[in-house]
Every structure is written in structure tokens, then in C-alpha cells.
Design a protein around this motif. Sequence first.
Motif, mmCIF file in Angstrom:
data_model
loop_
_atom_site.group_PDB
_atom_site.id
_atom_site.type_symbol
_atom_site.label_atom_id
_atom_site.label_comp_id
_atom_site.label_asym_id
_atom_site.label_seq_id
_atom_site.Cartn_x
_atom_site.Cartn_y
_atom_site.Cartn_z
ATOM 1 N N ASP A 75 -13.349 58.543 19.057
ATOM 2 C CA ASP A 75 -14.047 59.549 19.882
ATOM 3 C C ASP A 75 -14.094 60.768 19.098
ATOM 4 O OD1 ASP A 75 -11.267 59.810 20.067
ATOM 5 O OD2 ASP A 75 -11.413 60.192 22.255
ATOM 6 N N TRP A 116 -4.190 48.600 11.253
ATOM 7 C CA TRP A 116 -2.808 48.123 11.911
ATOM 8 C C TRP A 116 -2.894 46.919 12.845
ATOM 9 C CZ3 TRP A 116 -3.460 52.545 9.350
ATOM 10 C CH2 TRP A 116 -2.229 52.910 8.605
ATOM 11 N N PRO A 117 -1.927 46.292 13.019
ATOM 12 C CA PRO A 117 -1.986 45.339 14.184
ATOM 13 C C PRO A 117 -2.327 45.678 15.462
ATOM 14 C CG PRO A 117 0.408 45.159 12.790
ATOM 15 C CD PRO A 117 -0.477 46.558 12.321
ATOM 16 N N ARG A 159 10.526 64.489 21.413
ATOM 17 C CA ARG A 159 10.531 65.219 20.282
ATOM 18 C C ARG A 159 9.340 66.048 20.392
ATOM 19 N NH1 ARG A 159 11.938 61.313 15.612
ATOM 20 N NH2 ARG A 159 10.090 62.226 14.768
ATOM 21 N N LEU A 175 -10.404 58.520 14.406
ATOM 22 C CA LEU A 175 -10.524 58.071 15.959
ATOM 23 C C LEU A 175 -11.987 58.106 16.371
ATOM 24 C CD1 LEU A 175 -7.513 59.923 17.361
ATOM 25 C CD2 LEU A 175 -7.781 57.611 16.897
ATOM 26 N N MET A 204 -2.848 57.966 18.731
ATOM 27 C CA MET A 204 -2.871 56.887 19.555
ATOM 28 C C MET A 204 -1.569 56.888 20.637
ATOM 29 S SD MET A 204 -5.026 54.298 17.237
ATOM 30 C CE MET A 204 -4.943 52.837 18.103
ATOM 31 N N ASN A 222 -9.994 64.806 20.364
ATOM 32 C CA ASN A 222 -11.461 64.214 19.987
ATOM 33 C C ASN A 222 -12.261 65.537 19.499
ATOM 34 O OD1 ASN A 222 -11.382 65.253 22.551
ATOM 35 N ND2 ASN A 222 -12.771 63.927 23.420
ATOM 36 N N ILE A 274 6.317 67.276 18.382
ATOM 37 C CA ILE A 274 5.439 66.822 17.230
ATOM 38 C C ILE A 274 4.200 67.697 17.137
ATOM 39 C CG2 ILE A 274 6.719 64.522 16.996
ATOM 40 C CD1 ILE A 274 4.429 63.193 18.091
ATOM 41 N N ARG A 330 -13.039 42.922 24.830
ATOM 42 C CA ARG A 330 -12.194 44.052 24.866
ATOM 43 C C ARG A 330 -10.794 43.591 25.475
ATOM 44 N NH1 ARG A 330 -11.408 48.671 28.226
ATOM 45 N NH2 ARG A 330 -12.013 47.187 29.803
ATOM 46 N N ASP A 364 -16.954 43.407 27.424
ATOM 47 C CA ASP A 364 -15.944 43.339 28.259
ATOM 48 C C ASP A 364 -14.870 42.244 27.810
ATOM 49 O OD1 ASP A 364 -13.999 44.475 30.350
ATOM 50 O OD2 ASP A 364 -15.158 42.891 31.615
ATOM 51 N N LEU A 365 -15.368 41.190 27.858
ATOM 52 C CA LEU A 365 -14.531 40.048 27.608
ATOM 53 C C LEU A 365 -13.743 40.045 26.317
ATOM 54 C CD1 LEU A 365 -16.409 36.885 28.395
ATOM 55 C CD2 LEU A 365 -14.520 37.263 29.464
ATOM 56 N N ARG A 411 -2.110 56.523 14.203
ATOM 57 C CA ARG A 411 -1.121 56.041 14.793
ATOM 58 C C ARG A 411 -0.498 56.691 15.940
ATOM 59 N NH1 ARG A 411 -2.662 51.115 15.554
ATOM 60 N NH2 ARG A 411 -0.589 50.177 15.964
ATOM 61 N N THR A 412 0.109 57.903 15.382
ATOM 62 C CA THR A 412 0.904 58.623 16.264
ATOM 63 C C THR A 412 -0.116 59.303 17.426
ATOM 64 O OG1 THR A 412 2.260 59.186 14.330
ATOM 65 C CG2 THR A 412 2.408 60.885 16.307
ATOM 66 N N ASP A 416 -10.738 51.457 18.298
ATOM 67 C CA ASP A 416 -10.017 52.642 18.190
ATOM 68 C C ASP A 416 -10.362 53.559 17.312
ATOM 69 O OD1 ASP A 416 -8.026 51.362 19.831
ATOM 70 O OD2 ASP A 416 -7.755 49.891 18.435
ATOM 71 N N ARG A 417 -10.892 53.070 16.040
ATOM 72 C CA ARG A 417 -11.350 53.765 15.033
ATOM 73 C C ARG A 417 -12.851 53.271 14.482
ATOM 74 N NH1 ARG A 417 -8.080 54.711 10.152
ATOM 75 N NH2 ARG A 417 -7.423 52.420 10.322
ATOM 76 N N VAL A 432 -16.464 51.130 30.707
ATOM 77 C CA VAL A 432 -17.155 50.005 30.131
ATOM 78 C C VAL A 432 -17.972 49.160 31.282
ATOM 79 C CG1 VAL A 432 -16.826 47.812 29.171
ATOM 80 C CG2 VAL A 432 -15.424 49.475 28.568
ATOM 81 N N PRO A 433 -19.403 48.919 31.126
ATOM 82 C CA PRO A 433 -20.197 48.628 32.246
ATOM 83 C C PRO A 433 -19.545 47.330 32.507
ATOM 84 C CG PRO A 433 -21.468 48.858 30.241
ATOM 85 C CD PRO A 433 -19.921 49.317 29.854
ATOM 86 N N ARG A 434 -19.940 46.801 34.069
ATOM 87 C CA ARG A 434 -19.393 45.587 34.697
ATOM 88 C C ARG A 434 -18.005 45.357 34.859
ATOM 89 N NH1 ARG A 434 -18.756 39.886 33.929
ATOM 90 N NH2 ARG A 434 -17.318 40.190 32.424
ATOM 91 N N VAL A 435 -17.102 46.315 34.454
ATOM 92 C CA VAL A 435 -15.694 46.283 35.005
ATOM 93 C C VAL A 435 -15.369 47.135 36.403
ATOM 94 C CG1 VAL A 435 -13.298 47.116 34.232
ATOM 95 C CG2 VAL A 435 -15.035 46.431 32.382
ATOM 96 N N ARG A 466 -7.002 43.030 23.741
ATOM 97 C CA ARG A 466 -5.931 43.723 24.238
ATOM 98 C C ARG A 466 -4.771 42.663 24.479
ATOM 99 N NH1 ARG A 466 -7.059 46.736 29.082
ATOM 100 N NH2 ARG A 466 -6.801 44.642 30.242
ATOM 101 N N GLU A 483 -5.255 46.850 16.318
ATOM 102 C CA GLU A 483 -6.246 47.952 16.045
ATOM 103 C C GLU A 483 -7.632 47.569 16.082
ATOM 104 O OE1 GLU A 483 -4.586 51.485 14.302
ATOM 105 O OE2 GLU A 483 -6.252 51.120 12.688
ATOM 106 N N PRO A 497 6.634 61.550 13.246
ATOM 107 C CA PRO A 497 7.111 60.053 13.540
ATOM 108 C C PRO A 497 6.654 59.000 12.519
ATOM 109 C CG PRO A 497 5.973 61.059 15.597
ATOM 110 C CD PRO A 497 5.531 61.612 14.379
ATOM 111 N N VAL A 515 5.606 55.683 10.783
ATOM 112 C CA VAL A 515 4.337 54.841 11.245
ATOM 113 C C VAL A 515 4.458 53.504 10.477
ATOM 114 C CG1 VAL A 515 2.141 54.307 10.817
ATOM 115 C CG2 VAL A 515 2.858 56.679 11.564
ATOM 116 N N ARG A 521 -17.935 52.774 20.819
ATOM 117 C CA ARG A 521 -17.102 53.677 21.495
ATOM 118 C C ARG A 521 -16.308 52.862 22.609
ATOM 119 N NH1 ARG A 521 -16.905 59.120 22.840
ATOM 120 N NH2 ARG A 521 -19.072 59.792 22.193
ATOM 121 N N MET A 522 -16.957 51.618 23.025
ATOM 122 C CA MET A 522 -16.210 50.771 23.995
ATOM 123 C C MET A 522 -15.093 50.029 23.589
ATOM 124 S SD MET A 522 -18.730 48.572 26.252
ATOM 125 C CE MET A 522 -20.391 49.602 26.011
#
Lengths: 231, 273
Positions: free
Chosen positions: B252, B45-46, A76, B250, A89, A61, A78, B210, B207-208, A86-87, B235-236, A106-109, B214, B48, B15, B17, B231-232
Motif C-alpha cells: 500500500d 520472509w516465511p 515497548r 509495503l 507488518m 502507507n 518503537i 489468498r 480469493d482462493l 516485518r516490524t 504484502d510487498r 477482495v471481490p467475492r468475499v 494464509r 510473505e 525489535p 527480525v 494490492r489484493m
Amino acid sequence: MSAASLVVHGLGKTFRLAHRGGIELPVLSGFDLTLGPGECVVLIGPSGIGKSTVLRCVYGNYLPGGGHILVRHGGRLIDLVGAHHRTMMEVRRRTLGYVSQFLRAVPRVPTLDVVADPLLRLGVAVGAARARAAELLERLGLPERLWSLPPQTFSGGEQQRVNIARGFAVEYPVLLLDEPTAALDAANRSRVAALIDDAKQRGAAVLGIFHDLDFADAVGTRFLRMAAAER
Amino acid sequence: MSDAAALELAPDAAPAVAPPLLAARGLAKRYGRRTAMADVSFELWPGEVLAVVGESGAGKSTLLRCLSGQDEPDAGEAMYRRLDGTAVDVLRLGDVRRRLLLRTDWGVIHQNPRDGLRFGVSAGANVAERLMENGARHYADMRAEVADWLMRLEIDPERMDELPHTFSGGMQQRLQIARCLVTRPRLVFLDEPTGGLDVSVQARLLDLLRTLVRELEVAAILVTHDLAVARMLADRLAVMRDGRVVELGLTDQVLDDPQHPYTQLLVASVLPA
Ligand SMILES: Nc1ncnc2c1ncn2[C@@H]1O[C@H](COP(=O)(O)OP(=O)(O)OP(=O)(O)O)[C@@H](O)[C@H]1O
Ligand SMILES: Nc1ncnc2c1ncn2[C@@H]1O[C@H](COP(=O)(O)OP(=O)(O)OP(=O)(O)O)[C@@H](O)[C@H]1O
Ligand SMILES: [Mg+2]
Ligand SMILES: [Mg+2]
């Protein structure tokens, strides 16, 4: 040390603050570190020296300014400097755990799901992920009546324990811990120390920052004093 | 890598990608003499989530509209990998095939539920319609699936036969999401999906979203002016200014260590996200 879990070599980091007259803040230069399985290296040095910056560069970050960050990921070694996102992540999902001082959720979770979330991202079934989350919250002594509530209204120490449980839910090979115990009392600190010891036992490599020296002595296997960056 | 090699710890090769789901290159759009978007390139990406942030007028909605076939860019390409692995430039697909893609592979969630729902038919029909467009015919199965999706979006299935205007704003937005996701799209476009809602309703919707993103492993491009939302969910993060992407990384990393002067200003001028 061919089995090193994390090798940081020649890491540099300079912040450029465009809106404060474009000043440059050199924080790290030529920083080196090698960390093996079962070790817990503790970074020490005065406030502002760059301890948290090292952890954040490793986790990605903060954007490293130069050097190499080699992580053993799925057998490996790296380099994360310049790695594809992607790597990065994937490395975060499976290999690198990071616990910061403050919980960001996240709020509410509900708490149980906040802790189970990293497992769900790995594809672990909901039931198993929640069971693991419950086991960790139990070990950290968080009262069960809080598990179904979102942690936003919890006390500092309660939130910190939720954060630690979340960081330990997946058995990451490399753990980065930035003052995870700052808001905890002695009893809770020793619970966290036990978790760290277990992680070392299973072969995790731990890089930590702990202001509490007794705690650092208890869990640390090696201390690394940081020096100011060269300007 | 010579200095790392000196440690006798030469890293392994990076690696491999997998190829991206969508690769946009050089997208540009002018309205008269005004440049709304210039030289926008990115890959997705799928599974993401990419958030697009930036101030009003930066070109965020223009980008989304051009990609999702609601508007036409002046230049650029957007290669989309279909389920069979072949790639097509969606900007040169032609109306008929693009509409087909929108029906089978993509979903659009509008800021205003009025743009994404049909207010003349019941809530259930709004969801069932998308299923029928994709070939569903069996009435009882469809009704069960619609009820299931309403429940997932926390809408009481008992209210399936009511018209959308009897729903609150937050419920309408959840209905729109159910309508969009019921066909399990591979790519979803969202423009300020929580814009008109109050904060607690927003948090619940996010939240729903998110969880659904996933579970369904759907890729998404999310326009928002709210860095906390980005942020919540994302990914990017892509930061747009004057029609251009000035920073992409990314989420963050962009928020915690912004590199571009404009991003530094954007991050500094809001409360901690
Ligand atoms: N995102 C950032 N942008 C600008 N400067 C930063 C940023 N993060 C850290 N710094 C600066 O880098 C230096 C090192 O900060 P860091 O947080 O790494 O210190 P630390 O050793 O962890 O200190 P402490 O013990 O107080 O936590 C400080 O001068 C800090 O102000
Ligand atoms: N149909 C149109 N005709 C003329 N100008 C347009 C049109 N659509 C957008 N623009 C202009 O293009 C620029 C980019 O607009 P766009 O709607 O993409 O901004 P945005 O980033 O989505 O802003 P907001 O956050 O306010 O929604 C603006 O200057 C806008 O006035
Ligand atoms: Mg620190
Ligand atoms: Mg807009």
C-alpha cells in the motif's frame, strides 16, 4: 505521559511529483502529537491541510519524510520511521487499526469474512472470528441478510459500516479513524460513537478526523488544530 | 534520536527480525546483448507474498525463471534457508539437489496450465503425482487427500478421473494450484496466474489463493502486471523497469505514495487499484 500510546515528533512530509514538473508539495513539517490510552484526539483544520496525511504516515502507507513516530507495541515504545517492514507488518497486525472512508475488499468475499479477516490474520479460529464479526455487524445495524454477500454492491453507508466493523474486529491499542462516518445517518453515527466510547473505555488511544462537529464533540477528548507546513 | 529523547520518550531498541527465507543479491541475466535483469536484490520472509510488477519486457519472468531453476542467471546469489535452518545458494546447488528442492520445498504455478499440468493423465493423477514424488504410497489415503484438495480448490471430486482438457481454463488453473500446494511447499513462484482468465473467474481464483497462502503460511513471489491483483494478494511490492528493481516496499505504501518517478507514472496511468 510516560504511558503514551503514540508520540509523533517532528514529523515531516513533502510530496515530490516527478511528472508534474518535479514540483514539491510540503504538507507536514515539525508536526507533534502525543496520545494516551483512553484518549480520542480529533485533528481539525481546513481541507488539504494534511489531516489524512498524518494518519497515513502513522499507518505507514505514506512514507514519512522525517521525524519520529513512536508507538507502544507489546509494552515497548518503537519508532516506526525507518522501521523494518516485518516490524511494520506486525505492528499493523496487533497494535494499529486504521479505518478509512472507503472500503477496499477482495471481490467475492462475503461480508462476514471481510470483517473477520483481521482476526484470522492474528490466528484466531474461524468460528470465533466470525462470531466477533457478527457481533459487530449486529451492533452497527447491518441487516443479517447482507452478511453472506460480498459488500461491493452495498450502499455507501452499508459499505462504511462494514469497514468500521472490520477496523474494530481486533481490539487494537491504537485506532486511526479517517472520517469513518461520512456516509452515515444520525442513528448509525451514534452506533459508531458508542463503539468508539467502548474502545476508549478499554484503554484504546484514538486519533480521528471527523467532519461532523457534533460527532467530534461527542467522542473527542481533545482537539488538535493543524497549521500549514512551513515552506 | 536526540529530539525524541528530549521528550523523555526515548524509543526502545528496534525489535529483532527473524532471518529471511530467501535472500537474493546482485542477480543479473543477459540474452545476447540484451540485459534482461541487472543487479536485482531482495529478501523474502516465511509466509510473505512479494508481487513483482512492471511493464512488458521489464524482466519479471526472467527473475522468476532464474530463481526457480528454469533458467540460469549470469551473476548473483540466492540464499535459501532450509527447514533445518541451514542456508544454501540455490543458484550453485547443482541440478540434482535443485530438483529435489523443487520437489520438496518449492512450487511453481505457470500462467498457462499446459506448462504446469500433465494433460495425458487424469486430474486426480496430476495431484497424486506430486504426493508420490514426495514419498506417499498408500493408495486410499492419497485418493482421499487428492479429493480434499480438489474440493478446497472448488473442483468437484467426482471429476477426479477426467482428463484436464475436459476442464475450463479457470478449472485447469485451480487444478494446477492443487497440484502445486498439495505437498505444502514453503515457497511458491507464480507468473501471471490469472492472466488468461476473465475477470470474475480471476477474482474467485485470487480469493482462493489468498486464503490458501494464509492457511499454509507459504511464501510467494507473484509476477503480475495488474496492480489491483498485487494490492489484493501481496504484502510487498517490487517495481521492475529495464531489468532493475526501482522500488520495493509495503504494497500500500508503494501504491499510495510511490517514490520513484517510474512508479508514480505506473500508478497514475491505471484506474484506482
Ligand atoms: N499521495 C499523494 N500524492 C501527492 N499529494 C498528496 C498525496 N496525498 C495527499 N496529498 C496532498 O497533500 C495535501 C494534504 O492532503 P490530506 O489528504 O492530508 O488533506 P486533509 O487535511 O485530510 O483534507 P480533507 O479534509 O479534504 O480530507 C493535499 O494538498 C493533497 O493534495
Ligand atoms: N529466452 C530469451 N531469449 C532472448 N531474450 C529473452 C529471452 N527471455 C527474455 N528475453 C528478453 O529479456 C527481456 C525481459 O523479458 P521477460 O520475459 O523477463 O519480461 P517480463 O517482464 O516477464 O515481460 P511480460 O510482462 O511481457 O511477460 C525482454 O527484453 C525479453 O525480450
Ligand atoms: Mg482527509
Ligand atoms: Mg513475463
